[in-house]
Design an enzyme around this catalytic site. Structure first.
Site, PDB file in Angstrom:
ATOM      1  N   LYS A  62       0.885  -1.165   0.000  1.00  9.46           N
ATOM      2  CA  LYS A  62       0.000   0.000   0.000  1.00  9.46           C
ATOM      3  C   LYS A  62       0.922   1.213   0.000  1.00  9.46           C
ATOM      4  CE  LYS A  62      -2.959   2.805   2.871  1.00  9.46           C
ATOM      5  NZ  LYS A  62      -3.872   2.952   4.002  1.00  9.46           N
ATOM      6  N   ALA A 114      -9.486   5.227   3.358  1.00 11.75           N
ATOM      7  CA  ALA A 114      -9.432   6.366   4.283  1.00 11.75           C
ATOM      8  C   ALA A 114     -10.690   7.229   4.284  1.00 11.75           C
ATOM      9  CB  ALA A 114      -8.235   7.265   4.007  1.00 11.75           C
ATOM     10  N   GLY A 115     -10.998   7.760   5.459  1.00  6.33           N
ATOM     11  CA  GLY A 115     -12.106   8.698   5.606  1.00  6.33           C
ATOM     12  C   GLY A 115     -13.438   8.052   5.942  1.00  6.33           C
ATOM     13  N   ASN A 121      -9.683   1.650   9.054  1.00  9.57           N
ATOM     14  CA  ASN A 121      -8.991   1.300  10.291  1.00  9.57           C
ATOM     15  C   ASN A 121      -9.617   1.979  11.502  1.00  9.57           C
ATOM     16  OD1 ASN A 121      -5.440   0.929  11.093  1.00  9.57           O
ATOM     17  ND2 ASN A 121      -7.165   0.892  12.469  1.00  9.57           N
TER      18      ASN A 121
END
Lengths: 274, 73
Positions: A108, A196-197, A218
């Site tokens: 990643k 993300a977000g 996460n």
């Protein structure tokens, strides 16, 4: 063709760099209250891939090896990241160290350009993606929703793209739906993962409904009061979102349309209806 | 007679300046008590594979990174 005829999208498994992946949820391993809670969350999420990192090891410490044993026991595929790297060079060296440590050529790729937004430095990202692809890596770039940058990443050898939903750790969901929709439409056959977000299962469901192939998250799970229960909630939302996408969502309309049949309505008077 | 490996060199390990008698990267990793397979290394920004550590000599002011697996998002 009749507009009411459904055009279902055939159910097909998620394939990333030629590998069939059972779950469309990719889960991070950071920020959990304890290693045991992290392990329980990974199990509850039914994720097939978890993300990990490399960090400096102190003399005589064995922290890394103990963490890796814990991850190996979960039986999932690991994808190391280059989190915190601020240049293409740093990211390339970090990726090479990660490949040796974790024994995988999946990476990643993160090249961060701004401390406040943790926004990808897309110039460094494209440069590092090209160098890593030439070195045999399978690159998963953490990028923005910018379509031209996405094209450059594909030209650099990326077969998967990971546009952000919103900045890392914000939990704001899909901040720029219009651009993400364009991206999805433009790269029709390419695996696109929202990274993300994502703050709530509804955000993840929406991403899957829009046709995104998977979601990487996460903080939303790790910082929940009950991470394992939240991981399960995300798993269900992602499954529902994907099923909805495959089933074909109805078109939105501006005016109401009765769902109950109009024919045979009691007290109905043709003269009074307009 | 003085052994070559007894020569002290000042280098940076994970951002901290230290003196070492290690002549090679492999010796340094061993001196720091790391099992060979538990860490990955870089020298002056370049990745040094495990197999190349023994042949990689250390010089004054070298910058060494020694990393291990960690949690990540």
């Amino acid at each position: 063709m009749n507009a009411r005829e459904p055009t279902p999208i055939a159910a097909k498994p998620l394939t990333l760099y030629g590998v069939e992946i059972a779950s469309r949820l990719l889960l991070g391993t950071a920020r959990y209250p304890s290693p045991q809670i992290m392990g329980n969350a990974v199990k509850a999420s039914r994720a097939s891939i978890v993300t990990v990192s490399v960090r400096r090891e102190a003399a005589r410490a064995n922290t890394g090896q103990r963490f890796f044993e814990l991850i190996k026991a979960l039986g999932v595929r690991v994808m190391p990241n280059t989190a915190g790297c601020r240049s293409a060079k740093e990211a390339v060296t970090t990726a090479q160290m990660a490949r040796e440590l974790f024994g995988t050529d999946w990476i990643k790729l993160e090249v961060i350009g701004n401390d406040d937004t943790l926004q990808p430095d897309v110039y460094g990202l494209v440069e590092a993606a090209g160098a890593l692809t030439k070195d045999g890596f399978k690159v998963f770039p953490y990028t923005t929703e910018d379509l031209v940058v996405a094209e450059r990443l594909v030209a650099a050898g990326c077969e998967v793209l990971m546009p952000w939903g919103a900045p890392i750790g914000t939990g704001r969901g899909l901040a720029n739906r219009y651009a993400l929709k364009s991206l999805r439409k433009y790269f029709a056959g390419m695996p696109l993962i929202i990274d993300a977000g994502i703050g709530a299962p509804s955000h993840a469901a929406e991403a899957l409904e829009m046709g995104f192939d998977a979601v990487l998250l996460n903080t939303a799970v790790a910082s929940a009061a009950d991470p394992a229960r939240m991981a399960q909630a995300f798993a269900m939302a992602i499954e529902a979102g994907r099923a909805a996408y495959e089933a074909g969502l109805m078109e939105m309309r501006d005016m109401a349309a009765p769902s109950t049949p109009v024919a045979g309505t009691p007290f109905f008077d043709l003269d009074r209806s307009s | 007679m003085q052994l070559a490996s007894a020569k002290r060199t000042s280098i940076q390990i994970n951002g901290e300046r230290m003196e070492t008698t290690a002549a090679t990267l492999a010796e340094l990793v061993a001196h720091l008590g790391h099992a060979d397979n538990a860490v990955a290394t870089a020298l002056n920004g370049e990745f040094i594979p495990r197999a190349a550590r023994a042949a990689t000599t250390l010089a004054q002011d070298d910058q060494v990174e020694i990393v291990a697996p960690r949690q990540g998002g």
